[in-house]
Design a protein around this motif. Structure first.
Motif, mmCIF file in Angstrom:
data_model
loop_
_atom_site.group_PDB
_atom_site.id
_atom_site.type_symbol
_atom_site.label_atom_id
_atom_site.label_comp_id
_atom_site.label_asym_id
_atom_site.label_seq_id
_atom_site.Cartn_x
_atom_site.Cartn_y
_atom_site.Cartn_z
ATOM 1 N N LEU A 26 0.820 -1.211 0.000
ATOM 2 C CA LEU A 26 0.000 0.000 0.000
ATOM 3 C C LEU A 26 0.855 1.263 0.000
ATOM 4 C CD1 LEU A 26 -2.870 -0.981 2.444
ATOM 5 C CD2 LEU A 26 -3.059 -0.527 0.010
ATOM 6 N N VAL A 27 1.926 1.244 0.778
ATOM 7 C CA VAL A 27 2.830 2.400 0.799
ATOM 8 C C VAL A 27 3.451 2.608 -0.577
ATOM 9 C CG1 VAL A 27 5.009 3.262 1.749
ATOM 10 C CG2 VAL A 27 3.274 2.309 3.263
ATOM 11 N N ALA A 28 3.887 1.533 -1.202
ATOM 12 C CA ALA A 28 4.479 1.643 -2.538
ATOM 13 C C ALA A 28 3.451 2.167 -3.545
ATOM 14 C CB ALA A 28 5.018 0.291 -2.988
ATOM 15 N N LEU A 30 0.767 4.037 -2.887
ATOM 16 C CA LEU A 30 0.475 5.444 -2.597
ATOM 17 C C LEU A 30 1.593 6.366 -3.069
ATOM 18 C CD1 LEU A 30 -1.161 5.156 0.920
ATOM 19 C CD2 LEU A 30 -2.276 5.738 -1.239
ATOM 20 N N LEU A 31 2.828 5.929 -2.913
ATOM 21 C CA LEU A 31 3.945 6.733 -3.403
ATOM 22 C C LEU A 31 3.920 6.841 -4.924
ATOM 23 C CD1 LEU A 31 6.833 5.550 -1.080
ATOM 24 C CD2 LEU A 31 5.692 7.774 -1.070
ATOM 25 N N GLY A 32 3.547 5.775 -5.591
ATOM 26 C CA GLY A 32 3.453 5.810 -7.049
ATOM 27 C C GLY A 32 2.331 6.708 -7.528
ATOM 28 N N VAL A 33 1.198 6.668 -6.847
ATOM 29 C CA VAL A 33 0.071 7.526 -7.219
ATOM 30 C C VAL A 33 0.417 8.987 -6.966
ATOM 31 C CG1 VAL A 33 -2.291 8.146 -6.572
ATOM 32 C CG2 VAL A 33 -1.688 5.754 -6.934
ATOM 33 N N GLU A 34 1.111 9.239 -5.853
ATOM 34 C CA GLU A 34 1.504 10.610 -5.531
ATOM 35 C C GLU A 34 2.442 11.196 -6.591
ATOM 36 O OE1 GLU A 34 4.424 12.148 -2.268
ATOM 37 O OE2 GLU A 34 2.456 11.797 -1.341
ATOM 38 N N ASP A 35 3.290 10.349 -7.146
ATOM 39 C CA ASP A 35 4.219 10.805 -8.184
ATOM 40 C C ASP A 35 3.597 10.792 -9.574
ATOM 41 O OD1 ASP A 35 6.214 11.260 -6.369
ATOM 42 O OD2 ASP A 35 7.199 9.321 -6.686
ATOM 43 N N ARG A 36 2.306 10.470 -9.643
ATOM 44 C CA ARG A 36 1.536 10.478 -10.889
ATOM 45 C C ARG A 36 2.072 9.495 -11.929
ATOM 46 N NH1 ARG A 36 -2.011 14.188 -9.627
ATOM 47 N NH2 ARG A 36 -1.434 16.239 -8.847
ATOM 48 N N HIS A 37 2.430 8.303 -11.470
ATOM 49 C CA HIS A 37 2.829 7.247 -12.404
ATOM 50 C C HIS A 37 1.572 6.583 -12.958
ATOM 51 C CE1 HIS A 37 7.074 7.494 -11.563
ATOM 52 N NE2 HIS A 37 6.827 7.439 -10.258
ATOM 53 N N GLY A 38 1.737 5.835 -14.034
ATOM 54 C CA GLY A 38 0.616 5.119 -14.624
ATOM 55 C C GLY A 38 0.167 3.949 -13.754
ATOM 56 N N ALA A 39 -1.015 3.445 -14.067
ATOM 57 C CA ALA A 39 -1.598 2.364 -13.267
ATOM 58 C C ALA A 39 -0.733 1.104 -13.291
ATOM 59 C CB ALA A 39 -3.003 2.048 -13.767
ATOM 60 N N THR A 40 -0.183 0.776 -14.447
ATOM 61 C CA THR A 40 0.623 -0.441 -14.525
ATOM 62 C C THR A 40 1.900 -0.315 -13.696
ATOM 63 O OG1 THR A 40 1.642 0.346 -16.573
ATOM 64 C CG2 THR A 40 -0.239 -1.119 -16.777
ATOM 65 N N VAL A 42 2.241 1.564 -10.996
ATOM 66 C CA VAL A 42 1.844 1.534 -9.586
ATOM 67 C C VAL A 42 1.579 0.101 -9.141
ATOM 68 C CG1 VAL A 42 0.026 2.216 -7.971
ATOM 69 C CG2 VAL A 42 0.953 3.882 -9.567
ATOM 70 N N VAL A 43 0.865 -0.655 -9.952
ATOM 71 C CA VAL A 43 0.555 -2.047 -9.598
ATOM 72 C C VAL A 43 1.833 -2.877 -9.552
ATOM 73 C CG1 VAL A 43 -0.608 -4.143 -10.390
ATOM 74 C CG2 VAL A 43 -1.808 -1.955 -10.430
ATOM 75 N N ARG A 44 2.735 -2.648 -10.500
ATOM 76 C CA ARG A 44 3.989 -3.391 -10.526
ATOM 77 C C ARG A 44 4.837 -3.089 -9.284
ATOM 78 N NH1 ARG A 44 7.233 -1.517 -14.948
ATOM 79 N NH2 ARG A 44 5.406 -2.059 -16.156
ATOM 80 N N SER A 45 4.916 -1.828 -8.913
ATOM 81 C CA SER A 45 5.713 -1.481 -7.735
ATOM 82 C C SER A 45 5.078 -2.027 -6.461
ATOM 83 C CB SER A 45 5.901 0.034 -7.646
ATOM 84 O OG SER A 45 4.680 0.688 -7.417
ATOM 85 N N ALA A 46 3.755 -2.019 -6.383
ATOM 86 C CA ALA A 46 3.082 -2.591 -5.213
ATOM 87 C C ALA A 46 3.315 -4.100 -5.144
ATOM 88 C CB ALA A 46 1.595 -2.286 -5.256
ATOM 89 N N ALA A 47 3.258 -4.766 -6.275
ATOM 90 C CA ALA A 47 3.486 -6.213 -6.297
ATOM 91 C C ALA A 47 4.917 -6.550 -5.904
ATOM 92 C CB ALA A 47 3.180 -6.774 -7.684
ATOM 93 N N LEU A 48 5.861 -5.765 -6.383
ATOM 94 C CA LEU A 48 7.258 -6.000 -6.016
ATOM 95 C C LEU A 48 7.495 -5.737 -4.526
ATOM 96 C CD1 LEU A 48 9.125 -4.559 -9.105
ATOM 97 C CD2 LEU A 48 9.037 -6.938 -8.363
ATOM 98 N N ALA A 49 6.839 -4.721 -3.986
ATOM 99 C CA ALA A 49 6.973 -4.443 -2.552
ATOM 100 C C ALA A 49 6.382 -5.579 -1.727
ATOM 101 C CB ALA A 49 6.286 -3.126 -2.210
ATOM 102 N N PHE A 50 5.219 -6.092 -2.154
ATOM 103 C CA PHE A 50 4.603 -7.211 -1.443
ATOM 104 C C PHE A 50 5.502 -8.443 -1.490
ATOM 105 C CE2 PHE A 50 2.006 -11.011 -1.197
ATOM 106 C CZ PHE A 50 1.249 -10.769 -0.070
ATOM 107 N N ALA A 51 5.975 -8.781 -2.677
ATOM 108 C CA ALA A 51 6.818 -9.969 -2.835
ATOM 109 C C ALA A 51 8.136 -9.824 -2.087
ATOM 110 C CB ALA A 51 7.079 -10.229 -4.315
#
Length: 67
Positions: A26-28, A30-40, A42-51
């Motif tokens: 979730l933190v990853a 939120l940081l991606g959304v705050e930096d206005r990155h694309g959805a893919t 943001v999802v990729r960074s969240a998945a990598l943070a979870f893993a």
């Protein structure tokens, strides 16, 4: 030396590991959304943070014989 923890304790620590990983994801995200990155991205960074968090938590809990 060889006694393993009770099944309820093992499940509890596995749930803790999952919850820590969800918070990291979730933190990853939120940081991606705050930096206005694309959805893919943001999802990729969240998945990598979870893993990555799970990859640290599970061996760490196993090393101290909590799992």
């Amino acid at each position: 030396m060889g006694a393993s923890p009770q099944p309820a304790v093992t499940v509890a620590y596995a749930i803790v590991a999952v919850l820590l990983s969800v918070v990291a994801a979730l933190v990853a995200a939120l940081l991606g959304v705050e930096d206005r990155h694309g959805a893919t991205t943001v999802v990729r960074s969240a998945a990598l943070a979870f893993a990555g968090s799970m990859a640290i938590c599970i061996p760490a809990f196993t090393a101290v014989r909590l799992l």
